[in-house]
Design a protein around this motif. Structure first.
Motif, mmCIF file in Angstrom:
data_model
loop_
_atom_site.group_PDB
_atom_site.id
_atom_site.type_symbol
_atom_site.label_atom_id
_atom_site.label_comp_id
_atom_site.label_asym_id
_atom_site.label_seq_id
_atom_site.Cartn_x
_atom_site.Cartn_y
_atom_site.Cartn_z
ATOM 1 N N ALA A 97 -2.607 -1.545 -8.436
ATOM 2 C CA ALA A 97 -2.707 -0.436 -9.391
ATOM 3 C C ALA A 97 -2.508 0.887 -8.667
ATOM 4 O O ALA A 97 -2.649 0.977 -7.437
ATOM 5 N N GLU A 98 -2.169 1.900 -9.432
ATOM 6 C CA GLU A 98 -2.083 3.263 -8.925
ATOM 7 C C GLU A 98 -3.172 4.054 -9.640
ATOM 8 O O GLU A 98 -3.053 4.355 -10.838
ATOM 9 N N LEU A 99 -4.261 4.326 -8.935
ATOM 10 C CA LEU A 99 -5.428 4.955 -9.544
ATOM 11 C C LEU A 99 -5.400 6.463 -9.319
ATOM 12 O O LEU A 99 -5.091 6.937 -8.217
ATOM 13 N N SER A 100 -5.754 7.193 -10.353
ATOM 14 C CA SER A 100 -5.703 8.654 -10.282
ATOM 15 C C SER A 100 -6.851 9.242 -9.474
ATOM 16 O O SER A 100 -6.740 10.333 -8.921
ATOM 17 N N GLU A 101 -7.967 8.503 -9.390
ATOM 18 C CA GLU A 101 -9.124 8.999 -8.641
ATOM 19 C C GLU A 101 -10.025 7.833 -8.263
ATOM 20 O O GLU A 101 -9.933 6.734 -8.833
ATOM 21 N N ALA A 102 -10.914 8.078 -7.298
ATOM 22 C CA ALA A 102 -11.783 7.017 -6.783
ATOM 23 C C ALA A 102 -12.711 6.456 -7.850
ATOM 24 O O ALA A 102 -13.105 5.290 -7.789
ATOM 25 N N SER A 103 -13.060 7.263 -8.848
ATOM 26 C CA SER A 103 -13.977 6.795 -9.890
ATOM 27 C C SER A 103 -13.382 5.664 -10.725
ATOM 28 O O SER A 103 -14.103 4.985 -11.461
ATOM 29 N N LYS A 104 -12.065 5.449 -10.608
ATOM 30 C CA LYS A 104 -11.405 4.385 -11.358
ATOM 31 C C LYS A 104 -11.492 3.027 -10.641
ATOM 32 O O LYS A 104 -11.149 2.000 -11.225
ATOM 33 N N LEU A 120 0.815 -1.216 0.000
ATOM 34 C CA LEU A 120 0.000 0.000 0.000
ATOM 35 C C LEU A 120 0.849 1.267 0.000
ATOM 36 O O LEU A 120 0.328 2.364 -0.225
ATOM 37 N N GLU A 121 2.140 1.131 0.254
ATOM 38 C CA GLU A 121 3.039 2.272 0.105
ATOM 39 C C GLU A 121 3.422 2.468 -1.360
ATOM 40 O O GLU A 121 3.751 3.572 -1.789
ATOM 41 N N GLN A 122 3.358 1.366 -2.135
ATOM 42 C CA GLN A 122 3.727 1.426 -3.547
ATOM 43 C C GLN A 122 2.523 1.648 -4.459
ATOM 44 O O GLN A 122 2.660 2.181 -5.558
ATOM 45 N N HIS A 123 1.351 1.207 -4.020
ATOM 46 C CA HIS A 123 0.138 1.306 -4.832
ATOM 47 C C HIS A 123 -1.008 1.795 -3.946
ATOM 48 O O HIS A 123 -1.026 1.535 -2.743
ATOM 49 N N ASN A 124 -1.976 2.452 -4.558
ATOM 50 C CA ASN A 124 -3.133 2.870 -3.754
ATOM 51 C C ASN A 124 -4.341 1.966 -3.964
ATOM 52 O O ASN A 124 -5.419 2.222 -3.432
ATOM 53 N N PHE A 125 -4.160 0.889 -4.735
ATOM 54 C CA PHE A 125 -5.229 -0.097 -4.912
ATOM 55 C C PHE A 125 -4.613 -1.494 -4.946
ATOM 56 O O PHE A 125 -3.701 -1.765 -5.735
ATOM 57 N N VAL A 126 -5.109 -2.377 -4.067
ATOM 58 C CA VAL A 126 -4.647 -3.770 -4.026
ATOM 59 C C VAL A 126 -5.874 -4.657 -3.877
ATOM 60 O O VAL A 126 -6.708 -4.425 -2.989
ATOM 61 N N SER A 127 -6.014 -5.659 -4.736
ATOM 62 C CA SER A 127 -7.142 -6.588 -4.622
ATOM 63 C C SER A 127 -6.621 -7.993 -4.330
ATOM 64 O O SER A 127 -5.492 -8.343 -4.694
ATOM 65 N N PHE A 128 -7.467 -8.795 -3.671
ATOM 66 C CA PHE A 128 -7.079 -10.128 -3.223
ATOM 67 C C PHE A 128 -8.115 -11.158 -3.659
ATOM 68 O O PHE A 128 -9.292 -10.845 -3.824
ATOM 69 N N LYS A 129 -7.653 -12.401 -3.796
ATOM 70 C CA LYS A 129 -8.547 -13.522 -4.087
ATOM 71 C C LYS A 129 -8.216 -14.669 -3.142
ATOM 72 O O LYS A 129 -7.126 -14.728 -2.561
#
Length: 321
Positions: free
Chosen positions: A209-216, A186-195
């Motif tokens: 991923a590194e998302l530019s805004e919440a809408s992404k 989470l220091e490298q990316h602002n979005f992480v998903s798990f399965k």
């Protein structure tokens, strides 16, 4: 009463057992296994002696059913090595009674549970159980061994997450396998998903991923399978459990019942506090305003309590546009 798996014995096994029980076979041991597609119990091999059986078992790390002819009687052994996966142990435990009914339990003089090759000896099934305390039933032995294994696994690799059965003997134990610590991700990316990987029995990173805004965020959620995701916005962490409408029933139950355990792991082990915990169906149901630091929705409803579920208002019935 234990749950039944629905798996049945095939003709090759029934024929081999019949020959063994009627003294029509030169072999003294029939070894059975559950097929790779988990639909039948089939003949694995036949062996001439207990000594040969021991050598065979030393090379195996999977559960097996053993039918042994000894002094004119048939002994049934559920062979469950300690290193076998938890799921395999439970599958064999839930299938045993069905197999015994099909071969004819009246032909079986004794039923035993073994976990070591050294236990496969006449001394093991000829011992007088009445000489000591009453032995545990097979179900109790399996449950005790699995509970012990889960405690060891939990201590080694993270928090045990309960399964859809709510912590009974069918509990699944998952490791958190993220490659590197989740806080570092989470220091490298602002979005992480798990399965959840059922084969490896662990929670894994699915995507970063590194998302530019919440809408992404919605477009980065899986459209076909449930996922757990963490989105970081302005230093605040938001946990999203998404379960698309096309998800299988088993997946829905598994992810829903393990969500709280995963959130607790993040809080207690990784020291990550969630600003919101959001539960949605399809990705387009996510109200991204909940993921903004000072969104109108957040101001209207007040500051959310960390770990509290956020339920979306149901959509009006009718065709989606």
């Amino acid at each position: 009463m234990s749950n039944q798996s629905g798996i049945t014995a095939d003709e090759s096994l029934l024929g081999s057992f019949g020959s063994l029980a009627n003294n029509e076979s030169p072999s003294n041991v029939v070894v059975a296994e559950i097929s790779s597609d988990n639909t039948t119990v089939k003949l694995c091999t036949t062996l001439s002696s207990v000594a040969e059986l021991k050598r065979f078992a030393e090379r195996e790390d999977r559960p097996l059913y053993l039918f042994i002819r000894d002094s004119g009687r048939i002994v049934f052994v559920s062979y469950v090595p300690e290193r076998a996966p938890v799921r395999s142990k439970m599958l064999y435990a839930s299938t045993k009674n069905t197999v015994l009914r099909q071969v004819g339990s009246n032909h079986i003089s004794k039923q035993l549970l073994a976990s070591l090759p050294e236990e496969l000896s006449p001394e093991f099934w000829s011992s007088d159980a009445s000489a000591g305390p009453a032995p545990l039933t097979e179900a109790e032995q399996v449950s005790a061994r699995i509970s012990s294994e889960q405690r060891i696994e939990s201590a080694r690799a993270g928090r045990q997450l309960v399964s859809q059965t709510g912590g009974t003997s069918h509990t699944l134990s998952f490791k958190i396998a993220s490659g590197e610590p989740i806080p570092s991700l989470l220091e490298q990316h602002n979005f992480v998903s798990f399965k959840i990987n059922l084969e490896k029995e662990q929670v894994e990173v699915l995507n970063t991923a590194e998302l530019s805004e919440a809408s992404k965020v919605p477009e980065n959620l899986s459209q076909s399978h449930p996922t757990y995701s963490i989105y970081k916005n302005n230093g605040k962490l938001h946990f999203i459990y998404s379960c698309p409408s096309g998800s299988k029933v088993k997946e829905r139950m598994l992810y829903a019942s393990n969500k709280s355990g995963f959130v607790k792991h993040l809080r207690e082990v990784d020291h990550l506090t969630m600003e919101t915990v959001v539960e949605i169906g399809d990705a387009d149901e996510l109200e991204t305003s909940q993921l903004e630091k000072s969104s109108p929705a957040a101001l209207e409803h007040g500051n959310p309590v960390p770990g509290q579920l956020k339920f979306n208002r149901p959509k009006r019935p009718g065709r989606r546009t």
